[in-house]
Design a protein around this motif. Structure first.
Motif, PDB file in Angstrom:
ATOM      1  N   PHE A   1       5.242  19.828  12.797  1.00 26.85           N
ATOM      2  CA  PHE A   1       5.220  19.466  11.383  1.00 26.85           C
ATOM      3  C   PHE A   1       6.275  20.294  10.648  1.00 26.85           C
ATOM      4  O   PHE A   1       6.630  21.386  11.104  1.00 26.85           O
TER       5      PHE A   1
ATOM      6  N   HIS B   1       6.839  16.494  17.736  1.00 26.62           N
ATOM      7  CA  HIS B   1       5.444  16.487  17.277  1.00 26.62           C
ATOM      8  C   HIS B   1       5.097  17.666  16.384  1.00 26.62           C
ATOM      9  O   HIS B   1       3.959  17.824  15.985  1.00 26.62           O
TER      10      HIS B   1
ATOM     11  N   ALA C   1      13.081  17.962   1.128  1.00 18.98           N
ATOM     12  CA  ALA C   1      12.234  16.839   0.721  1.00 18.98           C
ATOM     13  C   ALA C   1      11.619  16.114   1.906  1.00 18.98           C
ATOM     14  O   ALA C   1      11.524  14.896   1.925  1.00 18.98           O
ATOM     15  N   LEU C   2      11.193  16.869   2.907  1.00 23.00           N
ATOM     16  CA  LEU C   2      10.522  16.240   4.046  1.00 23.00           C
ATOM     17  C   LEU C   2       9.094  15.868   3.651  1.00 23.00           C
ATOM     18  O   LEU C   2       8.525  16.456   2.739  1.00 23.00           O
ATOM     19  N   PHE C   3       8.539  14.896   4.378  1.00 26.86           N
ATOM     20  CA  PHE C   3       7.142  14.521   4.139  1.00 26.86           C
ATOM     21  C   PHE C   3       6.270  15.496   4.913  1.00 26.86           C
ATOM     22  O   PHE C   3       6.206  15.444   6.139  1.00 26.86           O
ATOM     23  N   LYS C   4       5.581  16.360   4.179  1.00 30.45           N
ATOM     24  CA  LYS C   4       4.885  17.482   4.820  1.00 30.45           C
ATOM     25  C   LYS C   4       3.735  17.045   5.714  1.00 30.45           C
ATOM     26  O   LYS C   4       3.385  17.737   6.652  1.00 30.45           O
ATOM     27  N   HIS C   5       3.124  15.920   5.384  1.00 28.54           N
ATOM     28  CA  HIS C   5       1.958  15.507   6.153  1.00 28.54           C
ATOM     29  C   HIS C   5       2.334  14.676   7.374  1.00 28.54           C
ATOM     30  O   HIS C   5       1.462  14.192   8.078  1.00 28.54           O
ATOM     31  N   MET C   6       3.648  14.497   7.603  1.00 26.64           N
ATOM     32  CA  MET C   6       4.070  13.717   8.769  1.00 26.64           C
ATOM     33  C   MET C   6       4.773  14.622   9.767  1.00 26.64           C
ATOM     34  O   MET C   6       5.440  15.582   9.391  1.00 26.64           O
TER      35      MET C   6
ATOM     36  N   ASP D   1      11.606  15.010  -5.537  1.00 22.83           N
ATOM     37  CA  ASP D   1      12.630  14.581  -4.583  1.00 22.83           C
ATOM     38  C   ASP D   1      12.032  13.952  -3.320  1.00 22.83           C
ATOM     39  O   ASP D   1      12.718  13.219  -2.627  1.00 22.83           O
ATOM     40  N   VAL D   2      10.746  14.216  -3.066  1.00 24.51           N
ATOM     41  CA  VAL D   2      10.106  13.563  -1.917  1.00 24.51           C
ATOM     42  C   VAL D   2       9.994  12.057  -2.174  1.00 24.51           C
ATOM     43  O   VAL D   2      10.242  11.243  -1.290  1.00 24.51           O
TER      44      VAL D   2
ATOM     45  N   HIS E   1      -0.989  18.900   7.989  1.00 21.83           N
ATOM     46  CA  HIS E   1       0.238  19.491   7.456  1.00 21.83           C
ATOM     47  C   HIS E   1       0.030  20.909   6.965  1.00 21.83           C
ATOM     48  O   HIS E   1       0.982  21.602   6.657  1.00 21.83           O
TER      49      HIS E   1
ATOM     50  N   SER F   1       6.252  22.282   8.301  1.00 24.68           N
ATOM     51  CA  SER F   1       5.924  23.677   7.988  1.00 24.68           C
ATOM     52  C   SER F   1       6.124  24.586   9.189  1.00 24.68           C
ATOM     53  O   SER F   1       6.141  25.801   9.053  1.00 24.68           O
ATOM     54  N   GLN F   2       6.265  24.009  10.383  1.00 26.63           N
ATOM     55  CA  GLN F   2       6.442  24.840  11.576  1.00 26.63           C
ATOM     56  C   GLN F   2       7.898  25.020  11.949  1.00 26.63           C
ATOM     57  O   GLN F   2       8.205  25.574  12.996  1.00 26.63           O
TER      58      GLN F   2
END
Lengths: 360, 279
Positions: A135, A133, A86-91, B170-171, B275, A137-138
């Motif tokens: 993301f 730094h 549940a990470l914030f993907k855009h951060m 869940d986010v 992202h 997804s990496q």
């Protein structure tokens, strides 16, 4: 921070996820909620976190004497780690970890330099300092879960709640992360509850294991306690492989599969049917008979492992397994079709006949 | 400079597919548009300029772009709420409402125009309620906005739905457990995640509204300089056999729309870039 819940129930429509659970979680320890899917373990964790509301009539949820049942999740100060991160993907990783500090009300919000230092300290703690730094997804699965952990720790939670934290990882990473989380806990000593359906994981990582089934607590205790002294048939069955025999208790003795054995449980119990549980490692093989051993024929050998697992048949009807060491395996020259006398070194007896099939 | 090693994929031929894409796009879109430009060239620069700066043309363009922009913005806001409701909640009649969303797609636009005119007219169901408030919908720019909002709704809802379905619950719970209030969770977690889709939906609704003709002509009343939209003006010119004038307006529309879509695309890439990198 110790946690106490009393008489917690939760139902979703007709399905009862929790049936009056009461539990004490000791301070500064790792507690595992262990059970099969549908046992209510995740529901209980989410109720403790405040992500789920218990049914009307449920008792209090105390964080060190303070009842938090009426508090929202934002006010409970819990660190929650989700199975799928549940990470914030855009951060970035940095912003993910800083999130909990940045959303504080203005007068409580730390200065940017403080946030900066704290996030880097936490990333060092979870061994991801060079990744600030990147993301999500990496990152690999294991790294993402460590970011999720750092993010949860950033708000200085009173308790850390982990929902199947290793569930989405592959076997090797899971093992590493398990050992690492144990070491991390020894370092920061925060009251931690984690949910798992993997008994090895629970027994290895936790100081205390709570075995759950069908919305109830079956047993709570130290890992050795629940493993060696299971309170119920369910616990016996759920924690590792076990042989089950249908037998009888009569005259202070337990009878099953052509043997009669004296057992303390038989002395206290009235005559009647009983179920006998023996773990594979509690059986030994002998060339000569004894009054309390049973004759059996080897029908299968699985020797690739630290111990050798044998499949044996007694009386042509009971099939069971036994673990013997590689040395004994070679010394006895075990082969398929060979006959031995099998001696139970230890066994557990639960009075009553076979429970319905759905239970196990 | 050396080129990166060619990547092999399961499906055949980059060359083949690119060739097809270029030919197809040329036939369907590029060549007709070039023809348009060539046609407009016959007018000469001065003629073109005097045509497109006529007050009637300017007013029509202003109305077209303004109403399309307002309509797309309204759709972005309310379409988001509709998409959110449809994705997040299970309720009786959800599938029915979901099917209803596509209606503006399916209806012949003239039918939509007549239907909207009927209910927004001063004696129509909604128009009657607006009269005491001193609001006149039919034959005013407001009517144009209503028609363009109506036909643009499916674009926003349909592009947002998959993005919202992708957003794991869940986010939000993670944000809440970290102490974020609901507005904070929306602003910092949900909104940034759906901005690229929202912009796509907005761009589609906007583009569709710019080109819309059938539903507007009924409700707007087509008063030159007041409620006349640019596409209608083009048709009017054509009816007066002023082909050069019609193409000049068309070129103007085309250039502005293309520029705006480019800007929206750039915005979308910029917001989605971070992202999506490496995924």
């Amino acid at each position: 921070m110790s946690i106490t819940v009393e008489n917690i129930s939760k139902s979703y429509g007709a399905f009862q996820a929790l049936r009056g659970v009461s539990l004490d979680i000791p301070d500064s320890q790792i507690t595992a909620l262990l059970g099969p899917s549908g046992s209510g373990k995740t529901t209980l964790l989410r109720i403790i976190a405040g992500l789920e509301k218990p049914d009307e009539g449920s008792g209090p949820i105390r964080f060190h004497h303070e009842d938090v049942a009426g508090r929202r999740v934002q006010e409970r100060r819990v660190g929650f780690v989700f199975q799928h991160y549940a990470l914030f993907k855009h951060m970035s990783v940095f912003e993910n970890v800083a999130f909990g500090l940045r959303v504080r009300p203005k007068h409580e919000r730390p200065a940017n330099e403080v946030i900066d230092r704290k996030v880097h300290d936490l990333l060092k703690l979870v061994q991801l300092d060079g990744m600030a730094h990147r993301f999500p997804s990496q990152l690999s699965g294991g790294q993402r879960q460590r970011v999720a952990l750092a993010r949860a720790l950033a708000v200085e939670p009173r308790v850390l709640l982990l929902d199947e934290p290793f569930g989405a990882l592959d076997a090797r990473v899971r093992k590493q992360l398990r050992a690492w989380i144990r070491r991390l806990h020894d370092e920061i000593a925060i009251t931690t509850i984690f949910v798992t359906h993997d008994q090895d994981e629970a027994l290895e990582v936790a100081d205390r294991v709570v075995v759950m089934n069908e919305g109830r607590v079956e047993q709570a205790g130290a890992p050795e306690e629940v493993f060696h002294d299971p309170a119920t048939e369910f616990v016996m069955n759920f924690l590792g492989h076990v042989n089950v025999f249908d037998g009888r208790i009569e005259d202070g003795k337990v009878t099953f599969a052509s043997v009669q054995i004296e057992h303390p449980a038989a002395l206290e119990t009235a005559a009647g049917p009983a179920r006998v549980f023996i773990r594979p490692h509690e059986l030994s093989l002998h060339l000569l008979p004894r009054s309390d051993s049973l004759p059996a024929t080897v029908t299968g050998i699985h020797a690739a492992g630290p111990a050798v697992r044998l499949t044996l048949a007694a009386d042509g009807e009971h099939t069971f397994s036994a673990d013997i060491s590689q040395d004994v395996y070679r010394a006895l020259k075990v082969s398929v079709g060979a006959k031995f006398w099998v001696l139970p070194k230890d066994l557990r007896v639960f009075p009553g006949s076979a429970p319905d099939a759905g239970r196990l | 400079m050396r080129l990166p090693r060619r990547q092999h994929s399961v499906l055949p031929g980059f060359g083949l597919t690119l060739g097809f894409a270029v030919v197809y796009l040329s036939l369907v879109a590029l060549i007709p548009m070039c023809a348009l430009f060539l046609r407009a060239r016959g007018l000469g620069w001065a003629g073109f300029w005097s045509t497109v700066t006529e007050p009637r043309v300017l007013a029509a363009c202003r109305l077209s772009f303004g109403a399309a922009f307002i309509g797309a913005t309204l759709n972005a806001v309310f379409g988001f709420i509709v998409a959110w409701t449809l994705v997040r909640y299970r309720f009786f009649g959800r599938r029915f409402i979901d099917a209803l969303i596509d209606l503006p797609f399916a209806l012949p636009t003239a039918v939509s125009g007549i239907a909207l005119t009927t209910i927004y007219a001063p004696n129509g169901w909604i128009g009657r309620a607006l009269v005491p408030l001193g609001i006149k919908a039919v034959f005013t720019p407001l009517g144009v906005v209503i028609a363009l909002t109506f036909i643009g709704l499916p674009f926003v809802v349909r592009t947002l739905q998959p993005a919202l379905e992708d957003l794991e619950a869940d986010v939000e719970e993670a944000a809440a457990s970290l102490g974020a209030s609901r507005p904070q969770t929306f602003r910092r977690v949900i909104f940034p995640a759906i901005v690229p889709s929202l912009l796509t939906g907005f761009a589609l609704a906007f583009a569709r509204a710019l080109g819309e003709y059938g539903s507007v002509v009924f409700i707007s009343g087509n008063l030159p300089g007041k409620t006349e939209i640019a596409p209608l003006l083009i048709v009017t010119q054509l009816e007066q056999y002023d082909y050069a004038g019609a193409t000049a307006i068309a070129v103007l529309l085309l250039v502005i729309s293309f520029a705006m879509l480019l800007v929206i695309n750039a915005l979308q890439r910029w917001s989605g870039r971070r992202h999506l990198r490496g995924m």
